[in-house]
Write a protein that holds these residues in place. Structure first.
Motif, PDB file in Angstrom:
ATOM      1  N   ASP A 163       3.560   9.059   1.297  1.00 10.42           N
ATOM      2  CA  ASP A 163       3.702   8.635  -0.103  1.00 10.42           C
ATOM      3  C   ASP A 163       4.728   7.522  -0.303  1.00 10.42           C
ATOM      4  O   ASP A 163       4.972   7.096  -1.441  1.00 10.42           O
ATOM      5  CB  ASP A 163       4.038   9.806  -1.035  1.00 10.42           C
ATOM      6  N   GLU A 164       5.308   7.002   0.785  1.00 12.40           N
ATOM      7  CA  GLU A 164       6.214   5.859   0.670  1.00 12.40           C
ATOM      8  C   GLU A 164       5.419   4.554   0.559  1.00 12.40           C
ATOM      9  O   GLU A 164       4.323   4.426   1.126  1.00 12.40           O
ATOM     10  CB  GLU A 164       7.134   5.773   1.885  1.00 12.40           C
ATOM     11  N   GLU A 165       5.976   3.585  -0.131  1.00 14.43           N
ATOM     12  CA  GLU A 165       5.342   2.273  -0.252  1.00 14.43           C
ATOM     13  C   GLU A 165       5.575   1.451   1.016  1.00 14.43           C
ATOM     14  O   GLU A 165       6.691   1.404   1.538  1.00 14.43           O
ATOM     15  CB  GLU A 165       5.904   1.509  -1.448  1.00 14.43           C
TER      16      GLU A 165
ATOM     17  N   THR B 110       0.856  -1.181   0.000  1.00  8.96           N
ATOM     18  CA  THR B 110       0.000   0.000   0.000  1.00  8.96           C
ATOM     19  C   THR B 110       0.895   1.235   0.000  1.00  8.96           C
ATOM     20  O   THR B 110       2.112   1.145   0.184  1.00  8.96           O
ATOM     21  CB  THR B 110      -0.915   0.050   1.239  1.00  8.96           C
ATOM     22  N   GLN B 111       0.283   2.388  -0.176  1.00  5.36           N
ATOM     23  CA  GLN B 111       1.014   3.655  -0.100  1.00  5.36           C
ATOM     24  C   GLN B 111       0.578   4.390   1.156  1.00  5.36           C
ATOM     25  O   GLN B 111      -0.612   4.513   1.431  1.00  5.36           O
ATOM     26  CB  GLN B 111       0.760   4.498  -1.345  1.00  5.36           C
TER      27      GLN B 111
ATOM     28  N   LYS C 296      -0.359   7.292   3.394  1.00  8.86           N
ATOM     29  CA  LYS C 296      -0.951   8.600   3.152  1.00  8.86           C
ATOM     30  C   LYS C 296      -1.160   9.355   4.468  1.00  8.86           C
ATOM     31  O   LYS C 296      -1.188   8.754   5.544  1.00  8.86           O
ATOM     32  CB  LYS C 296      -2.291   8.445   2.427  1.00  8.86           C
TER      33      LYS C 296
END
Length: 418
Positions: free
Chosen positions: A399-401, A381-382, A384
């Motif tokens: 915004d990191e995976e 997921t990203q 948020k």
């Protein structure tokens, strides 16, 4: 409440009969009643089922900050512990990053009482010196009796070598753990970021790696003379890893930790002058990250920590030079670690450290008190801003995976399922 965990893969390297086995786990009144291939319990139970469900001993973070007392606008103990629970942590060690700092037994008792009804357990650190002013030792013995698990002037180096000597000698009388923040202030000067090509190009004052390494070398010499137990929090350079490895070869009683963000980002992130990336110790270079990850794999670095430090917007949304240090990291911790390391090492690191800090060990066996983290390790997921549970939103991981997700925690006190 009685709880039935269905078909969960158990991650427990210390128990070969259960490790990597899928089992049902029945928890009755906060204790593990039964572990079996299939359980059909009597009476009413809360059933937990999830695709690719995994279970491990509860996770521990060896260094978080909240704010209460004094900085409740940053974070309260109640919401901070709820954030930790939702992030998979059943236990957190609380930095003395408050106003006033906890430097007496009554301060430790206040912190323990404020957390007593939470699903996640709070283990406070006491200040090493009175008001964390680096002059006179605080009430170490009394704080230890009241529940302090170590002594630390948060992010403040012990400038006086004799003070460190006395602290290590005195703390041996009651098995106390002394923290020493690795920074030589004279070498660091007014530096605020890693000294290197990036700081030169951006015109930011640099903090050389040597400022960290000289302090660690001094601490090791003092520890070799005094004996005692020393913990170096949040190392960040390749040479720091070598120094600690050498100290361990000499059988000194020394441990250290690394902040998760120092395993991920380099000082190239400073190109945008985004104060979310202003942390202490600073983000370093690729060679340092490689050495830090190598140190984790070899066991030289004992623990990872989020170094979670909520900071309200008016202290971060400033010119870079004037912005406060710190990032939050609880919510993203598992997903980031599991992305950069394998799941086996990630869980091993997240479950380590209890014995070092005098916290009871966790066992996954029938008759033991429940203390579990539930997770799934594969979904990506990203991260948020809306995933942040903390009052403050100063995360450098937006915004990191993320790889994997936290399903929840179960302790003898309560249950938190996301």
């Amino acid at each position: 409440m009685n709880i039935l965990i269905k078909s969960a893969k158990i991650i427990d390297e210390g128990n070969s009969s259960l490790h990597l086995k899928k089992k049902d786990i029945w928890i009755k009144n906060g204790r593990i009643e039964k572990i079996a291939d299939k359980i059909v319990p009597k009476g009413q139970n809360k059933v937990i089922e999830h695709k690719d469900l995994h279970v491990s001993a509860g996770w521990l973070d060896t260094g978080v900050s909240f704010g209460e007392p004094g900085y409740e606008d940053r974070e309260t103990i109640e919401n901070g512990l709820l954030t930790a629970a939702k992030s998979g942590f059943t236990d957190v060690i609380l930095n003395p990053d408050t106003y006033p700092v906890p430097d007496s037994s009554s301060d430790i008792i206040f912190l323990k009482n404020a957390a007593k009804d939470s699903t996640t357990s709070l283990h406070p650190l006491g200040a090493l010196t009175v008001k964390s002013e680096n002059e006179d030792l605080a009430e170490l013995f009394d704080m230890k009796k009241s529940g302090a698990v170590g002594f630390y002037d948060y992010k403040k180096p012990i400038n006086n070598s004799n003070l460190l000597k006395i602290a290590l000698q005195y703390a041996q009388n009651f098995d106390g753990l002394v923290f020493s923040y690795p920074l030589d202030k004279n070498i660091a000067g007014k530096g605020i970021v890693n000294e290197g090509s990036v700081s030169t190009r951006l015109g930011l004052k640099g903090m050389p790696a040597m400022a960290e390494e000289l302090q660690i070398a001094r601490d090791i010499f003092v520890l070799q003379y005094t004996g005692g137990k020393l913990h170096i929090p949040t190392i960040s350079t390749a040479n720091s890893v070598k120094l600690i490895a050498d100290a361990k070869k000499k059988k000194l009683d020394i441990t250290c930790s690394v902040a998760i963000h120092n395993l991920v980002f380099t000082d190239n992130k400073l190109e945008s002058f985004d104060s979310k990336f202003k942390v202490k110790p600073p983000l370093r270079e690729k060679a340092d990250i490689k050495a830090l990850i190598g140190g984790l794999k070899s066991g030289t670095i004992d623990y990872v920590t989020t170094d979670h430090r909520p900071m309200n917007i008016e202290f971060k949304e400033l010119e870079f030079d004037n912005a406060s240090y710190g990032t939050i990291g609880l919510e993203s911790a598992f997903g980031i670690l599991n992305r950069i390391l394998d799941t086996k090492l990630t869980i091993s690191l997240l479950t380590k450290g209890r014995s070092r800090f005098g916290i009871p060990e966790v066992k996954i066996k029938e008759g033991a008190n429940a203390n579990f983290t539930l997770f799934e390790p594969k979904t990506t997921t990203q991260f948020k801003k809306e995933n942040i549970n903390s009052r403050s939103k100063n995360s450098m991981f937006i915004d990191e995976e993320l790889k994997g997700s936290v399903v929840g925690i179960i302790t003898e006190n309560d249950i938190q399922i996301n």
